[in-house]
Enzyme design. Structure first.
Site, PDB file in Angstrom:
ATOM      1  N   THR A 138      44.493  62.441  37.480  1.00 18.13           N
ATOM      2  CA  THR A 138      43.851  61.394  36.667  1.00 18.13           C
ATOM      3  C   THR A 138      42.337  61.531  36.860  1.00 18.13           C
ATOM      4  O   THR A 138      41.891  62.301  37.725  1.00 18.13           O
ATOM      5  CB  THR A 138      44.251  59.981  37.161  1.00 18.13           C
ATOM      6  OG1 THR A 138      43.647  59.774  38.448  1.00 18.13           O
ATOM      7  CG2 THR A 138      45.747  59.778  37.247  1.00 18.13           C
ATOM      8  N   ASN A 198      46.228  47.322  38.400  1.00 20.85           N
ATOM      9  CA  ASN A 198      46.153  48.767  38.607  1.00 20.85           C
ATOM     10  C   ASN A 198      44.723  49.283  38.804  1.00 20.85           C
ATOM     11  O   ASN A 198      44.520  50.371  39.335  1.00 20.85           O
ATOM     12  CB  ASN A 198      46.814  49.436  37.383  1.00 20.85           C
ATOM     13  CG  ASN A 198      46.559  50.909  37.286  1.00 20.85           C
ATOM     14  OD1 ASN A 198      47.130  51.683  38.050  1.00 20.85           O
ATOM     15  ND2 ASN A 198      45.677  51.317  36.373  1.00 20.85           N
ATOM     16  N   TYR A 258      38.980  52.444  51.298  1.00 17.45           N
ATOM     17  CA  TYR A 258      40.072  52.590  50.321  1.00 17.45           C
ATOM     18  C   TYR A 258      41.428  52.437  51.020  1.00 17.45           C
ATOM     19  O   TYR A 258      42.324  51.730  50.527  1.00 17.45           O
ATOM     20  CB  TYR A 258      39.944  53.963  49.661  1.00 17.45           C
ATOM     21  CG  TYR A 258      40.954  54.289  48.574  1.00 17.45           C
ATOM     22  CD1 TYR A 258      40.720  53.933  47.249  1.00 17.45           C
ATOM     23  CD2 TYR A 258      42.124  54.998  48.877  1.00 17.45           C
ATOM     24  CE1 TYR A 258      41.636  54.261  46.248  1.00 17.45           C
ATOM     25  CE2 TYR A 258      43.035  55.324  47.879  1.00 17.45           C
ATOM     26  CZ  TYR A 258      42.784  54.962  46.559  1.00 17.45           C
ATOM     27  OH  TYR A 258      43.690  55.291  45.576  1.00 17.45           O
ATOM     28  N   ASP A 285      39.927  46.598  29.852  1.00 15.24           N
ATOM     29  CA  ASP A 285      39.043  47.760  29.759  1.00 15.24           C
ATOM     30  C   ASP A 285      37.809  47.510  30.626  1.00 15.24           C
ATOM     31  O   ASP A 285      37.372  46.366  30.749  1.00 15.24           O
ATOM     32  CB  ASP A 285      38.622  47.953  28.291  1.00 15.24           C
ATOM     33  CG  ASP A 285      37.899  49.265  28.057  1.00 15.24           C
ATOM     34  OD1 ASP A 285      38.001  50.169  28.914  1.00 15.24           O
ATOM     35  OD2 ASP A 285      37.242  49.395  27.009  1.00 15.24           O
ATOM     36  N   ASP A 291      36.059  42.913  34.501  1.00 19.22           N
ATOM     37  CA  ASP A 291      35.608  43.451  35.777  1.00 19.22           C
ATOM     38  C   ASP A 291      36.406  42.702  36.828  1.00 19.22           C
ATOM     39  O   ASP A 291      36.229  41.482  36.973  1.00 19.22           O
ATOM     40  CB  ASP A 291      34.108  43.231  35.964  1.00 19.22           C
ATOM     41  CG  ASP A 291      33.594  43.895  37.235  1.00 19.22           C
ATOM     42  OD1 ASP A 291      34.392  44.117  38.168  1.00 19.22           O
ATOM     43  OD2 ASP A 291      32.383  44.188  37.299  1.00 19.22           O
ATOM     44  N   VAL A 292      37.278  43.389  37.535  1.00 21.77           N
ATOM     45  CA  VAL A 292      38.167  42.679  38.471  1.00 21.77           C
ATOM     46  C   VAL A 292      37.407  42.083  39.659  1.00 21.77           C
ATOM     47  O   VAL A 292      37.989  41.365  40.457  1.00 21.77           O
ATOM     48  CB  VAL A 292      39.345  43.568  38.958  1.00 21.77           C
ATOM     49  CG1 VAL A 292      40.248  43.952  37.800  1.00 21.77           C
ATOM     50  CG2 VAL A 292      38.862  44.777  39.739  1.00 21.77           C
ATOM     51  N   LYS A 319      44.220  49.526  50.234  1.00 17.12           N
ATOM     52  CA  LYS A 319      45.568  49.840  49.740  1.00 17.12           C
ATOM     53  C   LYS A 319      46.639  49.314  50.705  1.00 17.12           C
ATOM     54  O   LYS A 319      47.698  48.848  50.271  1.00 17.12           O
ATOM     55  CB  LYS A 319      45.710  51.351  49.531  1.00 17.12           C
ATOM     56  CG  LYS A 319      44.829  51.902  48.402  1.00 17.12           C
ATOM     57  CD  LYS A 319      45.132  51.251  47.068  1.00 17.12           C
ATOM     58  CE  LYS A 319      44.429  51.936  45.905  1.00 17.12           C
ATOM     59  NZ  LYS A 319      44.685  51.271  44.607  1.00 17.12           N
TER      60      LYS A 319
HETATM   61  P1  NAD Z   1      41.469  56.085  36.923  1.00 12.43           P
HETATM   62  O1  NAD Z   1      40.115  56.205  37.491  1.00 12.43           O
HETATM   63  O2  NAD Z   1      41.784  56.758  35.634  1.00 12.43           O
HETATM   64  O3  NAD Z   1      41.899  54.560  36.768  1.00 12.43           O
HETATM   65  C1  NAD Z   1      41.211  53.488  37.340  1.00 12.43           C
HETATM   66  C2  NAD Z   1      40.948  52.464  36.256  1.00 12.43           C
HETATM   67  O4  NAD Z   1      40.358  51.287  36.848  1.00 12.43           O
HETATM   68  C3  NAD Z   1      39.944  52.964  35.198  1.00 12.43           C
HETATM   69  O5  NAD Z   1      40.464  52.718  33.903  1.00 12.43           O
HETATM   70  C4  NAD Z   1      38.693  52.141  35.453  1.00 12.43           C
HETATM   71  O6  NAD Z   1      37.931  51.888  34.285  1.00 12.43           O
HETATM   72  C5  NAD Z   1      39.283  50.857  36.029  1.00 12.43           C
HETATM   73  N1  NAD Z   1      38.313  50.116  36.827  1.00 12.43           N
HETATM   74  C6  NAD Z   1      37.487  50.610  37.794  1.00 12.43           C
HETATM   75  N2  NAD Z   1      36.727  49.638  38.293  1.00 12.43           N
HETATM   76  C7  NAD Z   1      37.062  48.496  37.647  1.00 12.43           C
HETATM   77  C8  NAD Z   1      36.621  47.153  37.725  1.00 12.43           C
HETATM   78  N3  NAD Z   1      35.658  46.767  38.571  1.00 12.43           N
HETATM   79  N4  NAD Z   1      37.194  46.237  36.911  1.00 12.43           N
HETATM   80  C9  NAD Z   1      38.170  46.600  36.041  1.00 12.43           C
HETATM   81  N5  NAD Z   1      38.620  47.863  35.914  1.00 12.43           N
HETATM   82  C10 NAD Z   1      38.071  48.794  36.710  1.00 12.43           C
HETATM   83  O7  NAD Z   1      42.451  56.637  38.057  1.00 12.43           O
HETATM   84  P2  NAD Z   1      43.999  56.392  38.307  1.00 12.43           P
HETATM   85  O8  NAD Z   1      44.391  57.423  39.277  1.00 12.43           O
HETATM   86  O9  NAD Z   1      44.771  56.227  37.046  1.00 12.43           O
HETATM   87  O10 NAD Z   1      43.976  55.010  39.098  1.00 12.43           O
HETATM   88  C11 NAD Z   1      44.891  53.958  38.831  1.00 12.43           C
HETATM   89  C12 NAD Z   1      45.358  53.374  40.150  1.00 12.43           C
HETATM   90  O11 NAD Z   1      46.123  54.345  40.849  1.00 12.43           O
HETATM   91  C13 NAD Z   1      44.249  52.974  41.111  1.00 12.43           C
HETATM   92  O12 NAD Z   1      44.630  51.769  41.761  1.00 12.43           O
HETATM   93  C14 NAD Z   1      44.216  54.105  42.095  1.00 12.43           C
HETATM   94  O13 NAD Z   1      43.642  53.764  43.335  1.00 12.43           O
HETATM   95  C15 NAD Z   1      45.695  54.368  42.199  1.00 12.43           C
HETATM   96  N6  NAD Z   1      46.099  55.630  42.804  1.00 12.43           N
HETATM   97  C16 NAD Z   1      45.811  56.811  42.203  1.00 12.43           C
HETATM   98  C17 NAD Z   1      46.248  57.983  42.792  1.00 12.43           C
HETATM   99  C18 NAD Z   1      45.964  59.327  42.178  1.00 12.43           C
HETATM  100  O14 NAD Z   1      46.297  60.349  42.797  1.00 12.43           O
HETATM  101  N7  NAD Z   1      45.395  59.391  40.982  1.00 12.43           N
HETATM  102  C19 NAD Z   1      46.964  57.962  43.980  1.00 12.43           C
HETATM  103  C20 NAD Z   1      47.262  56.739  44.572  1.00 12.43           C
HETATM  104  C21 NAD Z   1      46.819  55.569  43.965  1.00 12.43           C
END
Ligand code: NAD
Length: 257
Positions: free
Chosen positions: A193, A92, A158, A37, A65-66, A162
């Site tokens: 999301t 993730n 970004y 979290d 915190d990653v 990726k």
């Molecule tokens: P989201 O913002 O709901 O999820 C991101 C999560 O990462 C959150 O729970 C946040 O609290 C956590 N987070 C952020 N910074 C952090 C840190 N420093 N340490 C630990 N945790 C941290 O959005 P999502 O779309 O579910 O994103 C999940 C993954 O999917 C990400 O890697 C995102 O780049 C990738 N992604 C999303 C999409 C999209 O369209 N939503 C598309 C391609 C890739």
């Protein structure tokens, strides 16, 4: 089929979006969970935990915190300490920020690389010891179609992060295959999301509605669409799949215009 009974999975970014859906899906398939979290983001981790427990699975939650190696190692360590094994990690967690190159500061660049690329590396590195010892494991990460097969204007950092995840996955697959560890990523297209609903740094609600009619399948993705991919990749049925970037994008990147 695709059973995860008796396994333990660590997921970062598990309180929202794709991570939360993956937690629910893997729990339904039988995996106990260690969930990362990041409370500063204010997501509802309690709801995820309640759903996982209702599915009869054990779950531990830790603040992570990653960007911080110690907190990542502590999170991953909970798997073996609390549950005695570690079968899979889903790295993730990530953020998206909008910065045109001319205005992008060094701090802007470093923040995204530190979370979105180095954060995945830290999570994988923390898991590799116990997985090597066990002679099996699944290293999984969320990359994106962005940077891997398409662009995203004003998100060069970004995109670079990726693309870096995809490159890392390919090399680690060959490096760790002999130790019984497979390494794969999922590249989501546009998934609804908190990240995509962000009006400043991403599409926002109106942008999502607009783009949904231009996807081949005439909708944007749901977090559950990605969770289904992770379920497969975490399972024994995927033991011959490694070094891959699985695109789950509703046909988005096959189209032009
Ligand atoms: P989201 O913002 O709901 O999820 C991101 C999560 O990462 C959150 O729970 C946040 O609290 C956590 N987070 C952020 N910074 C952090 C840190 N420093 N340490 C630990 N945790 C941290 O959005 P999502 O779309 O579910 O994103 C999940 C993954 O999917 C990400 O890697 C995102 O780049 C990738 N992604 C999303 C999409 C999209 O369209 N939503 C598309 C391609 C890739």
């Amino acid at each position: 089929m695709f059973s995860l009974d008796g396994t333990v999975t660590v997921i970062t970014g598990a309180a929202s979006g794709i991570g939360a859906a993956t937690a629910r899906r893997l729990a339904a398939a039988g995996s106990d969970l260690v969930l990362g979290d990041h409370a500063a983001d204010g997501h509802d981790m309690d709801a995820v935990v309640a759903d996982v427990r209702a599915l009869g699975r054990r779950v531990e939650v830790r603040e992570v915190d990653v960007r911080d190696t110690e907190s990542v190692e502590a999170l991953v360590g909970v798997a073996t300490q609390a549950f005695g094994r570690l079968d899979a990690v889903v790295a993730n967690a990530a953020i998206a920020r909008l910065h045109a190159l001319a205005e992008m500061t060094e701090a802007d660049w470093t923040q995204i690389i530190d979370i979105d690329l180095t954060g995945v590396w830290r999570t994988f590195r923390a898991a590799v010891g116990p997985m090597r010892k066990a002679g099996r494991g699944r290293l999984l990460a969320t990359t994106s179609t962005v940077g891997v097969i398409e662009s995203w204007v004003d998100h060069a950092h970004y995109s670079a992060a990726k693309a870096g995840v995809a490159g890392m996955v390919r090399t680690l697959a060959t490096e760790l295959g002999p130790s019984g560890i497979t390494v794969n990523a999922i590249a989501p297209g546009i998934i609804q999301t908190p990240q995509t609903l962000d009006e400043v740094n991403s599409l926002g609600a109106a942008g999502i509605a607009d783009v949904s009619q231009r996807q081949a399948v005439r909708r944007v993705g749901r977090p559950e669409d990605i969770a289904a991919g992770y379920h497969f990749l975490a399972s024994d049925d995927a033991s011959f799949v490694t070094g891959q970037v699985l695109v789950i994008d509703g046909g988005r990147t096959l189209q032009h215009g």
